[in-house]
Structures are given as structure tokens and as C-alpha cells.
Design a protein around this motif. Structure first.
Motif, PDB file in Angstrom:
ATOM      1  N   HIS A  31     -24.087 -25.857  48.326  1.00 34.80           N
ATOM      2  CA  HIS A  31     -24.549 -24.901  48.939  1.00 34.80           C
ATOM      3  C   HIS A  31     -25.283 -24.089  47.983  1.00 34.80           C
ATOM      4  CE1 HIS A  31     -25.404 -21.191  50.917  1.00 34.80           C
ATOM      5  NE2 HIS A  31     -25.049 -21.525  52.135  1.00 34.80           N
ATOM      6  N   THR A  35     -29.111 -23.963  47.436  1.00 35.67           N
ATOM      7  CA  THR A  35     -29.977 -22.364  47.478  1.00 35.67           C
ATOM      8  C   THR A  35     -30.804 -22.227  46.209  1.00 35.67           C
ATOM      9  OG1 THR A  35     -28.240 -21.610  48.793  1.00 35.67           O
ATOM     10  CG2 THR A  35     -29.732 -19.999  47.603  1.00 35.67           C
ATOM     11  N   GLU A  39     -34.818 -21.613  46.452  1.00 30.80           N
ATOM     12  CA  GLU A  39     -35.153 -20.258  45.858  1.00 30.80           C
ATOM     13  C   GLU A  39     -36.413 -20.511  44.921  1.00 30.80           C
ATOM     14  OE1 GLU A  39     -35.173 -17.493  47.046  1.00 30.80           O
ATOM     15  OE2 GLU A  39     -33.436 -17.700  48.524  1.00 30.80           O
ATOM     16  N   ARG A 227     -27.258 -13.372  45.938  1.00 32.06           N
ATOM     17  CA  ARG A 227     -26.475 -14.312  46.933  1.00 32.06           C
ATOM     18  C   ARG A 227     -24.979 -14.637  46.108  1.00 32.06           C
ATOM     19  NH1 ARG A 227     -29.523 -13.035  49.637  1.00 32.06           N
ATOM     20  NH2 ARG A 227     -31.251 -14.270  50.898  1.00 32.06           N
TER      21      ARG A 227
END
Length: 279
Positions: A31, A35, A39, A227
Motif C-alpha cells: 500500500h 501510494t 502521488e 499519509r
């Protein structure tokens, strides 16, 4: 309800942070890496001159996957600016040596830079660590690049982000003042050194440095997105304090609840109630 008593199915509700639960550490690593790729692609679509990330070394495993994905997808990272959160310091005030097993700089070389196709990789000046001799160089780089797109991070046992440990007992610092702390040299508190000894030196606390250079809460909280990733069993308590306790300097990660775009990803194990188990 006491924050430490929040049941797993209520975790994150009403906190202001988006919470996602994944199965295990491997799923969390995937994950995290995906991510980062996503991004980068978002920033490319927005046609930004630079893609700026603040990143931790822990949790580990995501950078190897990120390099693999970028190589396979031929993702151009030449405009990526990667700002590592922190690095340990030697007693004289310089970085610990690269041949020290605890060196975050050496870890990044092994886990990411040596794995990326050279034609895709950012130039050396865009691979940044805070400088103990010039901490404000980090802020100048961020300003030059137009701000930080995403601050990624883990959360320490005290709730610290990067090495922004909470105030010591008896030291009073408001949440607002703590949120403005800049990149700087810090003395690591006892709890942080102890848990780092457990995770990184087989319990040898004497091996963990006493000082570090770290990006500040200011740089993290001013990022466009935050995050956070948690995958350790000892994070069952701190995830509840940060999401459901007071927003306070005593739990630095709780300050992300004021951010307009903060998300937290945890493993199933981290959602368990922090109840004692004698072993």
C-alpha cells in the motif's frame, strides 16, 4: 470513552483522519509503495516542476517495491525531491558513519537509489537529508520547490513523527507551539531510544545514538497531504491516543487531526485493543 478502550470497529471514527486497515505488514508495504507511485503520477498530471515527498525509513520495505514499480512502469523520477525525515548523529554532531548498521542514509542507498534505473532517478541534490550543520537548508529546499506534496511517516511509541519527541515530563509546550517546531537537532528521549533498541539493535540501548537531526512538525504539518503507516504490535495504544485522545504536544501525531487531508493505514494487528498479555 477512554481512548485506549476504543474497540477495533470504532477506530478512527470521528477523528478527522481517514483510516484504512490492511491485513498484514506485507499488505501495508505494498500500500505504501503504491501510494508513492500514485502521488508521483498525480503530481505529473498537475504538471508541477517538482514532486516533493517527506519520507521515513520506518516502516521498511516500501522503497524496494517503489523502485521495482518505477522501473517496471518506466516512471520518470527526475523531478522527484525526496526529503528523508531524520538521521542519527554521532557525539561530535555529525551524521553517524555510512558503515554504521543504523545509518538511514545507507539504508536509502541500499533500498532505493541503488535499485532505480539511473535514467529514471532524481539527481543527487534532490535526495535530501536534514543537515545538522545547516538545518534550515531543508526549509530552503522546500520553499524552492513550492512546498511538500506528501509527508509520509510512521508513528513512534510516544506518538512522535520523525524524531519530534513529545515534551519531557514537567515541560509545558502548547499544541500550537509544538506544531511550529522546525527542522533541528534533537535529543532523543528514553522511550524512543528503548523501542528503537528493541526494533533495531536486539535490545542494546547503548547502541542507539542519543541525538539526531529531524525535520520539524512545521514541515510535516504544512505538507499538502499526510499519509501515516503503522504495522507494529506495540502501536495498538498510540493509534488510539493519536486518533481519539486530546490533540496535544504530549502525543505529537495527534496534531495531524487538524490537517485537512490526513490518512492513516494500519495492519489488522494494530487495531487490537492494547490489553496486557504476560508471556
Amino acid at each position: 470513552m477512554n481512548a485506549l478502550s476504543v474497540p477495533p470497529d470504532k477506530l478512527g471514527i470521528g477523528s478527522g483522519c481517514h483510516l484504512e486497515v490492511v491485513a498484514d505488514a506485507a499488505a501495508l508495504t505494498t500500500h505504501f509503495a503504491q501510494t508513492m507511485v500514485d502521488e508521483v503520477m498525480v503530481a505529473h498530471e498537475l504538471d508541477r516542476d517538482f514532486v516533493v515527498f517527506i519520507v521515513p525509513v520506518g516502516p521498511v520495505g516500501q522503497f524496494e517495491l517503489f523502485a521495482q514499480y518505477c522501473n517496471e512502469m518506466r516512471i520518470d523520477l527526475r523531478n522527484l525531491v525526496l526529503i528523508n525525515m531524520d538521521e542519527y548523529l554521532a557525539p561530535a554532531g555529525d551524521y553517524i558513519p555510512l558503515d554504521d548498521a543504523l545509518s538511514f542514509r545507507a539504508h536509502m542507498e541500499r533500498a532505493l537509489w541503488s535499485r532505480l534505473e539511473p535514467s529514471l532517478a532524481p539527481p543527487l541534490p534532490q535526495r535530501h537529508f536534514p543537515d545538522p550543520r545547516d538545518p534550515q537548508a531543508t526549509n530552503r529546499l522546500i520553499d524552492k520547490c513550492g512546498g511538500v506534496d506528501v509527508a509520509f511517516g510512521g508513528v513512534g511509541i510516544t506518538g512522535h513523527l520523525a524524531f519530534n519527541d513529545p515534551p519531557e515530563p514537567g515541560e509545558i509546550v502548547s499544541a500550537d507551539a509544538f506544531a511550529q517546531l522546525p527542522t533541528r537537532i534533537v535529543h532523543l528521549n528514553r522511550e524512543t531510544r528503548t523501542i528503537n533498541a528493541v526494533t533495531a539493535s536486539r535490545g542494546n540501548i547503548d547502541r542507539i545514538p542519543r541525538t539526531a537531526v529531524t525535520v520539524g512538525m512545521k514541515e510535516i504539518l504544512e505538507s499538502r497531504k499526510i499519509r501515516l503507516y503503522l504495522n507494529r504490535p506495540w502501536q495498538c495504544a498510540i493509534i488510539r491516543k493519536m486518533l481519539h485522545g486530546p490533540v496535544t504536544a504530549s502525543v505529537p501525531a495527534s496534531l495531524v487531526r487538524r490537517h485537512p487531508d490526513a490518512a492513516v493505514t494500519v495492519t489488522q494487528e494494530v487495531t487490537e485493543l492494547p490489553e496486557p498479555v504476560l508471556r
